[in-house]
Design an enzyme around this catalytic site. Sequence first.
Site, PDB file in Angstrom:
ATOM      1  N   GLN A 116       8.632  -8.603  50.491  1.00 40.17           N
ATOM      2  CA  GLN A 116       8.201  -9.789  51.259  1.00 40.17           C
ATOM      3  C   GLN A 116       6.792 -10.102  50.740  1.00 40.17           C
ATOM      4  O   GLN A 116       5.785  -9.889  51.415  1.00 40.17           O
ATOM      5  CB  GLN A 116       8.216  -9.481  52.768  1.00 40.17           C
ATOM      6  N   HIS A 142       7.029  -3.900  43.160  1.00 42.80           N
ATOM      7  CA  HIS A 142       7.923  -5.044  42.960  1.00 42.80           C
ATOM      8  C   HIS A 142       7.211  -6.228  42.305  1.00 42.80           C
ATOM      9  O   HIS A 142       7.778  -6.907  41.453  1.00 42.80           O
ATOM     10  CB  HIS A 142       8.529  -5.445  44.301  1.00 42.80           C
ATOM     11  N   LYS A 147      21.316 -12.934  37.494  1.00 43.30           N
ATOM     12  CA  LYS A 147      21.690 -12.735  38.894  1.00 43.30           C
ATOM     13  C   LYS A 147      21.103 -13.830  39.774  1.00 43.30           C
ATOM     14  O   LYS A 147      19.974 -14.257  39.550  1.00 43.30           O
ATOM     15  CB  LYS A 147      21.161 -11.373  39.344  1.00 43.30           C
ATOM     16  N   GLU A 175       5.069   9.847  69.946  1.00 41.08           N
ATOM     17  CA  GLU A 175       4.034   9.506  68.951  1.00 41.08           C
ATOM     18  C   GLU A 175       3.852  10.649  67.956  1.00 41.08           C
ATOM     19  O   GLU A 175       4.027  11.820  68.287  1.00 41.08           O
ATOM     20  CB  GLU A 175       2.699   9.227  69.665  1.00 41.08           C
TER      21      GLU A 175
HETATM   22  C1  R5P Z   1      15.407  -7.354  42.651  1.00 43.94           C
HETATM   23  O1  R5P Z   1      14.512  -8.071  42.318  1.00 43.94           O
HETATM   24  C2  R5P Z   1      15.394  -5.903  42.331  1.00 43.94           C
HETATM   25  O2  R5P Z   1      15.040  -5.704  40.994  1.00 43.94           O
HETATM   26  C3  R5P Z   1      16.741  -5.225  42.596  1.00 43.94           C
HETATM   27  O3  R5P Z   1      17.698  -5.749  41.671  1.00 43.94           O
HETATM   28  C4  R5P Z   1      17.220  -5.448  43.984  1.00 43.94           C
HETATM   29  O4  R5P Z   1      16.218  -5.165  44.898  1.00 43.94           O
HETATM   30  C5  R5P Z   1      18.443  -4.591  44.251  1.00 43.94           C
HETATM   31  O5  R5P Z   1      18.891  -4.831  45.553  1.00 43.94           O
HETATM   32  P1  R5P Z   1      20.367  -4.468  45.992  1.00 43.94           P
HETATM   33  O6  R5P Z   1      20.617  -3.037  45.604  1.00 43.94           O
HETATM   34  O7  R5P Z   1      20.367  -4.661  47.489  1.00 43.94           O
HETATM   35  O8  R5P Z   1      21.295  -5.415  45.308  1.00 43.94           O
END
Ligand code: R5P
Length: 284
Positions: free
Chosen positions: A88, A120, A182, A36
Amino acid sequence: MNILSTQSSQVLAGEIAHAGGFPLIDVTYSRFPDGEVYLRTGEVRGPVLLVGSLFSSDDLIELLLLIDACAEAGDITLLLPYMGYARQDKQFHAGEPLSARAIARALGAGVSRVFTICIHEESILSYFGIVANDIKVTGEISRYISTMPVKNPLILSPDRGAASFAESVAQYCGYESDYLQKTRFSGTEVSIEPKSIPVAGRDVIIVDDIISTGGTQATAAALLYEQGASRLYTICVHGVFTTGAYTHLKAAGFCDVVCTDTIERGCSRISVAPAVLKALGNCS
Ligand code: R5P
């Protein structure tokens, strides 16, 4: 304001303390025999700024223990430079937790206000249950990019979500910007739609909020080199770099991979400290 930090945000905390002229309080960390976390802070008098990115489970424990250790100070501002679990931000399937909410509730319960950096999804801020603001570091990233020795550069976002970020950076530097489309299939699988971008013979700087596995950027690199890009660079706010992402990106042909110090890495060449100090100035 007394500055205290978790073990993973020591350098950023030092930078904020130094640049802002604030006392940096020493914190000793060790472990009990059962594993811990134990910590002990030096004397804290007056308001506190706790600096700690939530990147691992231990980071969360350290933050909770620091909040408790400083409880008598009364006025605690929490700076979460990187907030793990923020992706999440929905219950995508029945039975899942809304992890961002769970984390925000736990941390928000013991502090007076919270700052995050390029979180995010801003809707998460309401889960803290107290005043919570997100600090943007577009200025710090733009200033760094404007010093890069690039030729006929294009600022590119790998998805529409980061397109306005790329646009702001490009505007600051006086460069052009564009974005890719993407689609994410899973935590590790993405595809980028073929799109003709005017990159032939140009240096391309991809900007994004997070690099995690590096899958997004590596997929973009293949497309851009195929279309004749000269040199590729990638710059992100949060350098998560799981599963060997940094080397993966260098192997994919990126000349340089740079992140800020929201997560302290060898390639953290941009400090978010000026943006934090500005935000602290605005809140007092
Ligand atoms: C997604 O919404 C974020 O802006 C990044 O593009 C994403 O988290 C990048 O993840 P990874 O490096 O695993 O492709």
